[in-house]
Motif scaffolding. Sequence first.
Motif, mmCIF file in Angstrom:
data_model
loop_
_atom_site.group_PDB
_atom_site.id
_atom_site.type_symbol
_atom_site.label_atom_id
_atom_site.label_comp_id
_atom_site.label_asym_id
_atom_site.label_seq_id
_atom_site.Cartn_x
_atom_site.Cartn_y
_atom_site.Cartn_z
ATOM 1 N N GLY A 40 13.725 23.799 5.197
ATOM 2 C CA GLY A 40 13.092 23.921 6.509
ATOM 3 C C GLY A 40 12.227 22.734 6.883
ATOM 4 O O GLY A 40 12.470 22.043 7.884
ATOM 5 N N VAL A 41 11.204 22.446 6.081
ATOM 6 C CA VAL A 41 10.291 21.339 6.385
ATOM 7 C C VAL A 41 11.024 20.006 6.284
ATOM 8 O O VAL A 41 10.915 19.142 7.166
ATOM 9 C CB VAL A 41 9.072 21.352 5.447
ATOM 10 N N GLY A 42 11.765 19.814 5.196
ATOM 11 C CA GLY A 42 12.429 18.537 4.975
ATOM 12 C C GLY A 42 13.439 18.178 6.039
ATOM 13 O O GLY A 42 13.515 17.023 6.480
ATOM 14 N N SER A 43 14.241 19.148 6.477
ATOM 15 C CA SER A 43 15.270 18.862 7.479
ATOM 16 C C SER A 43 14.654 18.434 8.807
ATOM 17 O O SER A 43 15.174 17.544 9.484
ATOM 18 C CB SER A 43 16.179 20.083 7.679
ATOM 19 N N ILE A 44 13.556 19.057 9.178
ATOM 20 C CA ILE A 44 12.896 18.675 10.428
ATOM 21 C C ILE A 44 12.197 17.336 10.271
ATOM 22 O O ILE A 44 12.234 16.485 11.177
ATOM 23 C CB ILE A 44 11.910 19.772 10.876
ATOM 24 N N ALA A 45 11.579 17.099 9.113
ATOM 25 C CA ALA A 45 10.912 15.816 8.878
ATOM 26 C C ALA A 45 11.903 14.659 8.978
ATOM 27 O O ALA A 45 11.607 13.626 9.598
ATOM 28 C CB ALA A 45 10.237 15.828 7.515
ATOM 29 N N LYS A 68 12.674 29.882 22.085
ATOM 30 C CA LYS A 68 13.599 29.681 20.969
ATOM 31 C C LYS A 68 13.297 28.380 20.241
ATOM 32 O O LYS A 68 13.201 28.346 19.004
ATOM 33 C CB LYS A 68 15.047 29.682 21.468
ATOM 34 N N ASP A 69 13.132 27.296 20.999
ATOM 35 C CA ASP A 69 12.844 26.001 20.389
ATOM 36 C C ASP A 69 11.555 26.031 19.575
ATOM 37 O O ASP A 69 11.445 25.371 18.532
ATOM 38 C CB ASP A 69 12.741 24.914 21.451
ATOM 39 N N ALA A 70 10.577 26.788 20.046
ATOM 40 C CA ALA A 70 9.301 26.878 19.333
ATOM 41 C C ALA A 70 9.500 27.391 17.919
ATOM 42 O O ALA A 70 8.832 26.947 16.975
ATOM 43 C CB ALA A 70 8.334 27.783 20.095
ATOM 44 N N MET A 71 10.429 28.335 17.738
ATOM 45 C CA MET A 71 10.677 28.854 16.398
ATOM 46 C C MET A 71 11.754 28.074 15.653
ATOM 47 O O MET A 71 11.877 28.212 14.439
ATOM 48 C CB MET A 71 11.031 30.339 16.460
ATOM 49 N N VAL A 72 12.536 27.246 16.352
ATOM 50 C CA VAL A 72 13.381 26.292 15.637
ATOM 51 C C VAL A 72 12.471 25.378 14.806
ATOM 52 O O VAL A 72 12.768 25.033 13.665
ATOM 53 C CB VAL A 72 14.237 25.472 16.613
ATOM 54 N N PHE A 73 11.338 25.039 15.382
ATOM 55 C CA PHE A 73 10.299 24.311 14.642
ATOM 56 C C PHE A 73 9.516 25.300 13.774
ATOM 57 O O PHE A 73 9.544 25.224 12.560
ATOM 58 C CB PHE A 73 9.357 23.591 15.600
ATOM 59 N N GLY A 74 8.796 26.215 14.384
ATOM 60 C CA GLY A 74 8.035 27.216 13.657
ATOM 61 C C GLY A 74 7.047 26.604 12.690
ATOM 62 O O GLY A 74 6.600 25.456 12.845
ATOM 63 N N ARG A 79 17.194 25.647 9.200
ATOM 64 C CA ARG A 79 16.267 26.641 9.729
ATOM 65 C C ARG A 79 17.032 27.902 10.103
ATOM 66 O O ARG A 79 18.130 27.836 10.654
ATOM 67 C CB ARG A 79 15.555 26.114 10.980
ATOM 68 N N THR A 80 16.445 29.058 9.801
ATOM 69 C CA THR A 80 16.985 30.328 10.269
ATOM 70 C C THR A 80 15.937 30.991 11.135
ATOM 71 O O THR A 80 14.783 31.140 10.724
ATOM 72 C CB THR A 80 17.359 31.249 9.091
ATOM 73 N N ILE A 81 16.346 31.385 12.356
ATOM 74 C CA ILE A 81 15.425 32.040 13.266
ATOM 75 C C ILE A 81 15.923 33.455 13.555
ATOM 76 O O ILE A 81 17.115 33.730 13.500
ATOM 77 C CB ILE A 81 15.248 31.266 14.595
ATOM 78 N N ILE A 137 13.171 17.544 18.433
ATOM 79 C CA ILE A 137 14.534 17.420 17.891
ATOM 80 C C ILE A 137 15.207 18.800 17.853
ATOM 81 O O ILE A 137 16.177 19.006 17.106
ATOM 82 C CB ILE A 137 14.518 16.769 16.493
ATOM 83 N N SER A 138 14.724 19.713 18.671
ATOM 84 C CA SER A 138 15.215 21.100 18.609
ATOM 85 C C SER A 138 16.698 21.220 18.930
ATOM 86 O O SER A 138 17.375 22.130 18.450
ATOM 87 C CB SER A 138 14.404 21.993 19.556
ATOM 88 N N GLN A 139 17.224 20.306 19.744
ATOM 89 C CA GLN A 139 18.637 20.403 20.137
ATOM 90 C C GLN A 139 19.591 19.916 19.061
ATOM 91 O O GLN A 139 20.793 20.157 19.134
ATOM 92 C CB GLN A 139 18.865 19.611 21.437
ATOM 93 N N THR A 140 19.072 19.221 18.047
ATOM 94 C CA THR A 140 19.939 18.692 16.997
ATOM 95 C C THR A 140 19.670 19.342 15.642
ATOM 96 O O THR A 140 20.359 19.044 14.665
ATOM 97 C CB THR A 140 19.750 17.173 16.856
ATOM 98 N N THR A 141 18.699 20.231 15.576
ATOM 99 C CA THR A 141 18.319 20.839 14.308
ATOM 100 C C THR A 141 19.408 21.781 13.793
ATOM 101 O O THR A 141 20.049 22.489 14.561
ATOM 102 C CB THR A 141 16.995 21.614 14.467
#
Length: 328
Positions: free
Chosen positions: A162-167, A122-128, A323-325, A294-298
Amino acid sequence: MDTFKAIVVKEEQEQIVYGLEDVNFGNLSDGEVLIKVSYSSINYKDMLAVQKDGGVIRNYPMIPGIDLSGTVVQTTDDRYTEGQKVIVTGFALGMSHTGGFAEYARVPGDWIVPLPANLSLKDAMVFGTAGFTAALSILALEDKGMDIENNPSILVTGSTGGVGSIALQILSKIGYKNISALVRKEHQIEVATSLGATETIFTEELGKQNKPLKKQRFDFVLDTVGGEIASVLIPQISYGGSMSMCGNAGGIKLTSTVLPFILRGINILGIDSVNVPIENRGHIWGKIANTWNISQTTLINEISLLELPDTIEKIKNGRHLGRTIIKF
């Protein structure tokens, strides 16, 4: 199981249509490894894939989805074993090769990254693809001198996408303290701040592109939208600074003079997440799984395949946050 569920994009009477269908393994593209998909994610490129003249899919029918995480169920590639958890992003997945919006995917072994130890499927696709692109952008900027010790002024555009929020979250987590988020609407301020921005700036505050050089405002820019916004920012980058570019939601045209480059020595860094050599991907995913995790706070939303069209419309209309998974 003879059939399974997948989103299929078709061309009918010169129109592009898509929906949930029952397909079989014969509908999948060739590859050495069959994967039972656990999660996929929805990216701006996936929205383009289901549009007429979107420029992503050229041959129909096609199963879209440019990334996935899942478990190997069959393989003729001895680098992988049945039951192994893996990640696939980029290459031709979801473009000319059937992709991640299906319960199963068949891919070449050369496209696969084994799931790092500290990351769940799941976390892998939170990043994706979005997180992978954000990581590439940060690495490129740091390679050009962005350093926590210098407390640089950093701007992230498309900051709630997607990109900006993770960055934003990665930059904040690893210690950067002067992070501005570019926003378009009032409700995005609280979101960007919660993700790690220390300041929010509305797009209209950037001004117009009316001078070849303007006040030096940002040391580094992580741009995710391109177009007019990127053009307006180039004259505002500080001497020796850099801007990474990874998206075109704001358009594909870039307008500039040579002056910011020859008088201020700035750098434009193109970011491609599709064809990164497979031998380089493990290192990047390792950082994502550990110091940059940062998967737990995304900001995430988890949906089923049936709910995909609604998310596609939100992305298309600029109403999508975080992000939507897709969970299978």
